[in-house]
Design a protein around this motif. Structure first.
Motif, PDB file in Angstrom:
ATOM      1  N   TYR A   8      86.947  36.123  69.328  1.00 29.34           N
ATOM      2  CA  TYR A   8      85.736  36.314  70.098  1.00 29.34           C
ATOM      3  C   TYR A   8      85.846  37.567  70.946  1.00 29.34           C
ATOM      4  O   TYR A   8      86.922  37.949  71.374  1.00 29.34           O
ATOM      5  CB  TYR A   8      85.468  35.095  70.990  1.00 29.34           C
ATOM      6  CG  TYR A   8      85.066  33.891  70.185  1.00 29.34           C
ATOM      7  CD1 TYR A   8      83.737  33.688  69.858  1.00 29.34           C
ATOM      8  CD2 TYR A   8      86.012  32.984  69.728  1.00 29.34           C
ATOM      9  CE1 TYR A   8      83.353  32.595  69.108  1.00 29.34           C
ATOM     10  CE2 TYR A   8      85.640  31.885  68.969  1.00 29.34           C
ATOM     11  CZ  TYR A   8      84.306  31.693  68.672  1.00 29.34           C
ATOM     12  OH  TYR A   8      83.929  30.621  67.926  1.00 29.34           O
ATOM     13  N   THR A  13      78.993  37.300  75.020  1.00 26.26           N
ATOM     14  CA  THR A  13      80.107  36.935  74.149  1.00 26.26           C
ATOM     15  C   THR A  13      79.593  36.897  72.716  1.00 26.26           C
ATOM     16  O   THR A  13      78.455  36.503  72.467  1.00 26.26           O
ATOM     17  CB  THR A  13      80.704  35.565  74.503  1.00 26.26           C
ATOM     18  OG1 THR A  13      79.703  34.550  74.340  1.00 26.26           O
ATOM     19  CG2 THR A  13      81.222  35.547  75.929  1.00 26.26           C
ATOM     20  N   THR A  14      80.445  37.326  71.804  1.00 27.39           N
ATOM     21  CA  THR A  14      80.088  37.254  70.385  1.00 27.39           C
ATOM     22  C   THR A  14      81.320  36.904  69.572  1.00 27.39           C
ATOM     23  O   THR A  14      82.438  37.270  69.938  1.00 27.39           O
ATOM     24  CB  THR A  14      79.439  38.563  69.893  1.00 27.39           C
ATOM     25  OG1 THR A  14      78.930  38.369  68.575  1.00 27.39           O
ATOM     26  CG2 THR A  14      80.391  39.730  69.915  1.00 27.39           C
ATOM     27  N   GLY A  15      81.080  36.169  68.522  1.00 27.93           N
ATOM     28  CA  GLY A  15      82.160  35.752  67.640  1.00 27.93           C
ATOM     29  C   GLY A  15      81.585  35.147  66.380  1.00 27.93           C
ATOM     30  O   GLY A  15      80.368  35.094  66.209  1.00 27.93           O
ATOM     31  N   ARG A  67      80.260  32.640  63.478  1.00 27.93           N
ATOM     32  CA  ARG A  67      79.625  31.329  63.311  1.00 27.93           C
ATOM     33  C   ARG A  67      78.872  31.334  61.983  1.00 27.93           C
ATOM     34  O   ARG A  67      77.966  32.136  61.795  1.00 27.93           O
ATOM     35  CB  ARG A  67      78.658  31.003  64.435  1.00 27.93           C
ATOM     36  CG  ARG A  67      78.038  29.595  64.225  1.00 27.93           C
ATOM     37  CD  ARG A  67      77.007  29.235  65.225  1.00 27.93           C
ATOM     38  NE  ARG A  67      77.637  28.714  66.429  1.00 27.93           N
ATOM     39  CZ  ARG A  67      76.960  28.287  67.484  1.00 27.93           C
ATOM     40  NH1 ARG A  67      75.649  28.351  67.507  1.00 27.93           N
ATOM     41  NH2 ARG A  67      77.590  27.818  68.536  1.00 27.93           N
ATOM     42  N   CYS A  75      77.022  43.888  71.120  1.00 19.74           N
ATOM     43  CA  CYS A  75      77.406  42.743  70.284  1.00 19.74           C
ATOM     44  C   CYS A  75      77.078  43.036  68.820  1.00 19.74           C
ATOM     45  O   CYS A  75      77.903  42.763  67.931  1.00 19.74           O
ATOM     46  CB  CYS A  75      76.688  41.476  70.738  1.00 19.74           C
ATOM     47  SG  CYS A  75      77.279  40.809  72.313  1.00 19.74           S
TER      48      CYS A  75
END
Length: 94
Positions: free
Chosen positions: A1, A17-19, A21, A49
């Protein structure tokens, strides 16, 4: 992340926040302190992001939002995002 921050005078005034999915990048959190809103910081955080998600090989960035939050929807549309799914929440008092 990844955590992306907007900083002014050594103070964090915005964060995203980015990650991963579901095979895409996903913005989990996005916020700017109320006294710093209206300056384009949320849009800049979102764009960073998007950049990071693209650099990680994702073909899209997703997020979820309360459909009644018109301010957020306008921001996401301005960032080039579009609604692809809508969900309804059902509940019952216990």
């Amino acid at each position: 992340y990844h955590v992306v921050c907007a900083v002014e005078d050594d103070t964090i005034i915005g964060v995203a926040t980015t990650g991963p999915r579901g095979g895409d990048g996903h913005v989990g959190q996005l916020g700017v302190l109320s006294q710093h809103r209206g300056r384009g910081l949320a849009l800049a955080l979102l764009q960073e992001c998007f950049r990071r998600d693209a650099a990680n090989g994702y073909s899209a960035t997703t997020l979820t939002v309360d459909g009644e939050n018109g301010t957020a929807r306008r921001l996401y549309e301005k960032a080039g995002m579009r609604v692809t799914r809508e969900y309804r929440r059902w509940e019952r008092d216990v």
